[in-house]
Design a protein around this motif. Structure first.
Motif, PDB file in Angstrom:
ATOM      1  N   ASN A 175       0.784  -1.228  -0.027  1.00  0.00           N
ATOM      2  CA  ASN A 175      -0.090   0.053   0.054  1.00  0.00           C
ATOM      3  C   ASN A 175       0.871   1.220   0.029  1.00  0.00           C
ATOM      4  O   ASN A 175       0.312   2.472   0.222  1.00  0.00           O
ATOM      5  N   HIS A 176       2.097   1.021  -0.058  1.00  0.00           N
ATOM      6  CA  HIS A 176       3.027   2.341  -0.243  1.00  0.00           C
ATOM      7  C   HIS A 176       3.126   2.770  -1.899  1.00  0.00           C
ATOM      8  O   HIS A 176       3.851   3.948  -2.160  1.00  0.00           O
ATOM      9  N   TYR A 177       2.737   1.840  -2.644  1.00  0.00           N
ATOM     10  CA  TYR A 177       2.999   1.804  -4.114  1.00  0.00           C
ATOM     11  C   TYR A 177       1.467   2.353  -4.865  1.00  0.00           C
ATOM     12  O   TYR A 177       0.580   2.494  -4.451  1.00  0.00           O
ATOM     13  N   GLY A 178       1.796   2.749  -6.015  1.00  0.00           N
ATOM     14  CA  GLY A 178       0.581   2.985  -6.959  1.00  0.00           C
ATOM     15  C   GLY A 178       0.164   1.721  -7.422  1.00  0.00           C
ATOM     16  O   GLY A 178       0.263   0.627  -7.035  1.00  0.00           O
ATOM     17  N   CYS A 179      -0.628   1.677  -8.649  1.00  0.00           N
ATOM     18  CA  CYS A 179      -1.474   0.740  -9.025  1.00  0.00           C
ATOM     19  C   CYS A 179      -0.622  -0.613  -9.484  1.00  0.00           C
ATOM     20  O   CYS A 179      -0.575  -1.606  -9.193  1.00  0.00           O
ATOM     21  N   SER A 180       0.371  -0.118 -10.179  1.00  0.00           N
ATOM     22  CA  SER A 180       1.424  -1.178 -10.902  1.00  0.00           C
ATOM     23  C   SER A 180       1.975  -2.037  -9.936  1.00  0.00           C
ATOM     24  O   SER A 180       2.021  -3.197  -9.946  1.00  0.00           O
ATOM     25  N   ARG A 181       2.756  -1.295  -9.020  1.00  0.00           N
ATOM     26  CA  ARG A 181       3.410  -2.198  -7.905  1.00  0.00           C
ATOM     27  C   ARG A 181       2.954  -2.425  -6.827  1.00  0.00           C
ATOM     28  O   ARG A 181       2.988  -3.334  -6.087  1.00  0.00           O
ATOM     29  N   GLY A 182       1.501  -1.767  -6.469  1.00  0.00           N
ATOM     30  CA  GLY A 182       0.810  -1.845  -5.307  1.00  0.00           C
ATOM     31  C   GLY A 182      -0.112  -3.117  -5.394  1.00  0.00           C
ATOM     32  O   GLY A 182      -0.594  -3.763  -4.453  1.00  0.00           O
ATOM     33  N   GLY A 183      -0.702  -3.495  -6.616  1.00  0.00           N
ATOM     34  CA  GLY A 183      -1.475  -4.403  -6.841  1.00  0.00           C
ATOM     35  C   GLY A 183      -0.729  -5.954  -6.827  1.00  0.00           C
ATOM     36  O   GLY A 183       0.385  -6.013  -6.344  1.00  0.00           O
ATOM     37  N   GLY A 184      -1.599  -6.949  -7.411  1.00  0.00           N
ATOM     38  CA  GLY A 184      -0.999  -8.173  -7.464  1.00  0.00           C
ATOM     39  C   GLY A 184       0.319  -8.455  -8.430  1.00  0.00           C
ATOM     40  O   GLY A 184       0.214  -7.647  -9.492  1.00  0.00           O
ATOM     41  N   ASN A 185       1.133  -9.436  -8.256  1.00  0.00           N
ATOM     42  CA  ASN A 185       2.264  -9.349  -9.058  1.00  0.00           C
ATOM     43  C   ASN A 185       1.812 -10.043 -10.428  1.00  0.00           C
ATOM     44  O   ASN A 185       2.370 -11.126 -10.640  1.00  0.00           O
ATOM     45  N   ALA A 186       1.065  -9.459 -11.096  1.00  0.00           N
ATOM     46  CA  ALA A 186       0.520 -10.288 -12.376  1.00  0.00           C
ATOM     47  C   ALA A 186      -0.165  -9.135 -13.267  1.00  0.00           C
ATOM     48  O   ALA A 186      -0.753  -8.497 -12.878  1.00  0.00           O
ATOM     49  N   ARG A 187       0.362  -9.307 -14.602  1.00  0.00           N
ATOM     50  CA  ARG A 187      -0.415  -8.458 -15.554  1.00  0.00           C
ATOM     51  C   ARG A 187      -0.574  -9.261 -16.825  1.00  0.00           C
ATOM     52  O   ARG A 187       0.123 -10.471 -16.940  1.00  0.00           O
ATOM     53  N   MET A 188      -1.405  -9.133 -17.595  1.00  0.00           N
ATOM     54  CA  MET A 188      -1.911  -9.829 -18.567  1.00  0.00           C
ATOM     55  C   MET A 188      -2.006  -9.276 -20.018  1.00  0.00           C
ATOM     56  O   MET A 188      -2.595  -7.777 -19.890  1.00  0.00           O
ATOM     57  N   PHE A 189      -1.945  -9.680 -21.114  1.00  0.00           N
ATOM     58  CA  PHE A 189      -1.940  -9.217 -22.428  1.00  0.00           C
ATOM     59  C   PHE A 189      -3.048 -10.196 -23.257  1.00  0.00           C
ATOM     60  O   PHE A 189      -2.562 -11.313 -23.466  1.00  0.00           O
ATOM     61  N   THR A 190      -4.247  -9.413 -23.675  1.00  0.00           N
ATOM     62  CA  THR A 190      -4.988 -10.223 -24.743  1.00  0.00           C
ATOM     63  C   THR A 190      -5.362  -9.015 -25.680  1.00  0.00           C
ATOM     64  O   THR A 190      -5.278  -8.050 -25.251  1.00  0.00           O
ATOM     65  N   LEU A 191      -5.827  -9.769 -26.655  1.00  0.00           N
ATOM     66  CA  LEU A 191      -6.371  -8.724 -27.683  1.00  0.00           C
ATOM     67  C   LEU A 191      -7.595  -7.835 -27.389  1.00  0.00           C
ATOM     68  O   LEU A 191      -8.043  -6.933 -28.004  1.00  0.00           O
ATOM     69  N   THR A 192      -8.299  -8.353 -26.274  1.00  0.00           N
ATOM     70  CA  THR A 192      -9.340  -7.638 -25.619  1.00  0.00           C
ATOM     71  C   THR A 192      -9.327  -6.950 -24.344  1.00  0.00           C
ATOM     72  O   THR A 192     -10.097  -6.624 -23.647  1.00  0.00           O
ATOM     73  N   GLU A 193      -7.944  -7.007 -23.895  1.00  0.00           N
ATOM     74  CA  GLU A 193      -7.509  -6.736 -22.396  1.00  0.00           C
ATOM     75  C   GLU A 193      -8.088  -5.306 -21.965  1.00  0.00           C
ATOM     76  O   GLU A 193      -8.578  -4.925 -21.126  1.00  0.00           O
TER      77      GLU A 193
ATOM     78  N   HIS B 115       5.632  -6.923 -11.227  1.00  0.00           N
ATOM     79  CA  HIS B 115       6.607  -6.381 -10.308  1.00  0.00           C
ATOM     80  C   HIS B 115       8.246  -6.689 -10.631  1.00  0.00           C
ATOM     81  O   HIS B 115       9.013  -5.842 -10.512  1.00  0.00           O
ATOM     82  N   ARG B 116       8.467  -7.979 -11.249  1.00  0.00           N
ATOM     83  CA  ARG B 116       9.942  -8.236 -11.637  1.00  0.00           C
ATOM     84  C   ARG B 116      10.125  -7.609 -12.996  1.00  0.00           C
ATOM     85  O   ARG B 116      11.270  -6.952 -13.026  1.00  0.00           O
ATOM     86  N   PHE B 117       9.256  -7.370 -13.620  1.00  0.00           N
ATOM     87  CA  PHE B 117       9.242  -6.474 -14.926  1.00  0.00           C
ATOM     88  C   PHE B 117       9.670  -5.321 -14.683  1.00  0.00           C
ATOM     89  O   PHE B 117      10.353  -4.888 -15.200  1.00  0.00           O
ATOM     90  N   MET B 118       8.911  -4.527 -13.453  1.00  0.00           N
ATOM     91  CA  MET B 118       9.261  -3.179 -13.410  1.00  0.00           C
ATOM     92  C   MET B 118      10.615  -3.166 -12.771  1.00  0.00           C
ATOM     93  O   MET B 118      11.404  -1.930 -13.204  1.00  0.00           O
TER      94      MET B 118
END
Length: 603
Positions: free
Chosen positions: A184-202, A355-358
């Motif tokens: 909760n010290h971070y913004g959306c990207s680092r503060g949420g879950g350690n996961a992001r997804m790409f799809t063509l409708t994301e 998170h690792r990507f960042m």
């Protein structure tokens, strides 16, 4: 229509040339949509009446057979011919069979024709905007850029600018993402879950798609318990919240269909850029648990059928599975509840540990000579009479050639300084983590549960904070209004409970082994995503004294997915070149097309 910018005059279809020309000279439209092509005499009168203003004709042909459109593209529709007096002609010969096309053939033709007309006008306005842009420096010096905001979107942008020869300074009010502070010290990207997804409708459009889809226009009027999104503790805390909701409800359906097509076109371009990046710099992604191909699960058969058409139309479908085949092919789901899914679609896409990507991107920026300033807030944007001259911070004023802002939901006075105050609101999403050990899941999931608080969920294969195999589950929509801290804890709990219900539905054995609902509480967190009423992102370009000033943001659930194409659009802006995103994500797109939004609209 809001603003009366779209006029319906069917009587002109059978009128003589004199009547048609007189009407065009009086109304002075930029685009005519008609089943016939105007005569040379009509075109001459119209051209003379419009002066230097752009004009075009969109001709609608027979609509007996669906017209096979290509895959969604961010590029504008090509013209089919040039009429006398250099007037471009576009043709629509039948209803579109693309993703999200209306079921009614006549409506589909009209929607596409209106979308072509709107894009034509918007592109010419973007061209006019570019005419006042500052040309890039030509003195041989490397141009400098201040990048404000260190979410994943701006980190990808900063990396792109650095590798293209810019001197980069990165600034963020939060801590360095490599320090692993509490979430909760971070913004959306680092503060949420350690996961992001790409799809063509994301990144998607959430406006009503059909005339009977009234519930989509009510999500901000209802709490999560009522299958809405309003999670605010104090609904009266921010006076502008309802104006934003009114903006959400205002676009006509033909325009939101255009929005959806444009978003998918940008998604496709971003997917191509992701592929190029992974191929050219594989070392960046080697340790990120990248999982390709996403399994989309649907609890409702009608939802599955509609989504199959949608995924086919954008070229995303890889395979189809019935419920028994899902349990057989994906053993991790074999013990799911009997009503967990009616079937599934395997689609193109990937997931990774964000998170690792960042961390990897920040390391690359530092190694490349970028100046990193974490824990430092940009407070005000400084201008002379018109152009940006610098950025005021608590440690002084920063002067650079270019400025790129992506402040998320915490823009505060910065968004006010850009004229975008009130355009970005927060929509919260909840996260939890479970083990992925017994018969581990191999493909990340998208889960659709119609009529459920956690209607859409992502289940991402990766690792937990201790490095053990885990599944990160993210779901829920909780609108906070303009204040991302205006959150009712009771309503928040209802979303967390709905996410827990999805875990129990799909992975009952794991759910029981970790202690059920109480066991999940240990990993619960949330993030607040930047969202716009249009459901489009924001891309604003203005002049700086020595270059360009760019604001990006408001990408709802698709910031990560579109980050490469956003970076491409920023690079074009700094070089004085056009990019389709400059038009499609212009913050005043709807008002420029339709005029001012009225205070109230008919139901």
């Amino acid at each position: 229509m809001p603003g009366d910018r779209v006029l319906f005059q069917p009587e002109l279809d059978t009128a003589d040339d004199t009547t048609v020309a007189a009407s065009l000279c009086e109304v002075r439209p930029h685009v005519i949509i008609s089943a016939t092509t105007p005569s040379s005499a009509v075109l001459r009168a119209w051209r003379d009446a419009m002066g230097a203003e752009p004009i075009a004709v969109v001709r609608i042909g027979p609509s007996r057979q669906p017209e096979k459109r290509g895959l969604p593209s961010m590029e504008a529709e090509p013209q089919h011919a040039r009429l006398p007096f250099d007037v471009p002609l576009f043709s629509v010969s039948g209803p579109s069979s693309g993703a999200g096309a209306p079921a009614d053939p006549e409506e589909a033709v009209l929607f596409r024709a209106l979308a072509i007309a709107e894009r034509f006008v918007q592109e010419h306005r973007a061209k006019r905007d570019r005419a006042t842009a500052v040309a890039p420096r030509s003195d041989g010096e490397r141009e400098s850029v201040l990048v404000v905001g260190a979410g994943v979107v701006n980190l990808v942008t900063a990396h792109t600018l650095l590798t293209n020869g810019y001197r980069v300074t990165l600034m963020d009010a939060g801590p360095d993402p490599r320090e692993n502070r509490p979430w909760n010290h971070y913004g959306c990207s680092r503060g949420g879950g350690n996961a992001r997804m790409f799809t063509l409708t994301e990144m998607d459009d959430y406006h009503p798609r059909h005339t009977d889809d009234a519930d989509s226009n009510l999500v901000f009027d209802r709490s999560p318990e009522q299958l809405g999104w309003d999670i605010r503790r104090d609904p009266a805390a921010v006076a502008g919240d309802q104006a934003w909701v009114q903006d959400f409800k205002s676009p006509p359906r033909w325009l939101t269909h255009a929005y959806n097509h444009d978003i998918f076109g940008l998604n496709r371009r971003s997917g191509d850029l992701w592929k190029e990046w992974m191929k050219e710099q594989p070392h960046i992604f080697d340790g990120l648990h990248v999982r390709h191909d996403i399994l989309r699960l649907y609890q409702d058969e009608a939802d599955l059928a509609a989504s199959r058409h949608r995924q086919d139309a954008i070229g995303a479908t890889l395979a189809l599975f019935g419920p028994d085949a899902v349990r057989e092919r994906f053993p991790a789901l074999a013990r799911a509840r009997h009503d967990a899914f009616a079937g599934a679609i395997m689609v193109r896409g990937f997931t990774l540990d964000v998170h690792r990507f960042m961390t990897e991107l920040v390391d690359l920026l530092e190694a490349g000579g970028a100046e990193l300033r974490f824990g430092q807030r940009a407070e005000r944007i400084l201008r002379d009479s018109a152009d940006v001259t610098g950025v005021l911070t608590e440690s002084g004023v920063f002067h650079r050639d270019h400025y790129v802002f992506s402040p998320g939901v915490d823009g505060g006075t910065l968004l006010g300084d850009t004229g975008l105050a009130g355009q970005v609101h927060g929509v919260l999403g909840c996260w939890t983590t479970i083990p992925n050990t017994t018969q581990p899941l191999q493909n990340s999931l998208k889960v659709a549960r119609r009529g459920h608080i956690a209607a859409d969920a992502n289940v991402t294969v990766g690792e937990d904070e201790s490095g053990r195999p885990a599944l990160m589950i993210g779901s829920g929509y909780g609108w906070t209004g303009a204040d991302p801290r205006n959150i009712d804890e009771r309503k928040l709990e209802s979303i967390h409970a709905a996410v827990a219900d999805t875990v129990e539905l799909l992975f009952p054995d794991i759910y029981q082994s970790i202690g059920g609902r109480e066991g999940l509480r240990r990993t619960e967190k949330y993030c607040v995503r930047p969202w716009t009423a249009s459901n489009l992102g924001i891309f604003q370009t203005a002049r700086a004294v020595s270059g360009a000033f760019v604001v990006t943001g408001g990408h709802n659930t698709g910031g990560f997915a579109q980050s490469p194409v956003i970076a491409e659009a920023v690079l074009h802006a700094l070089r004085g070149r056009h990019h389709p995103m400059h038009t499609l994500y212009h913050p005043s797109r709807m008002r420029r097309a339709l005029g001012a939004v009225p205070d109230s609209l008919p139901a």
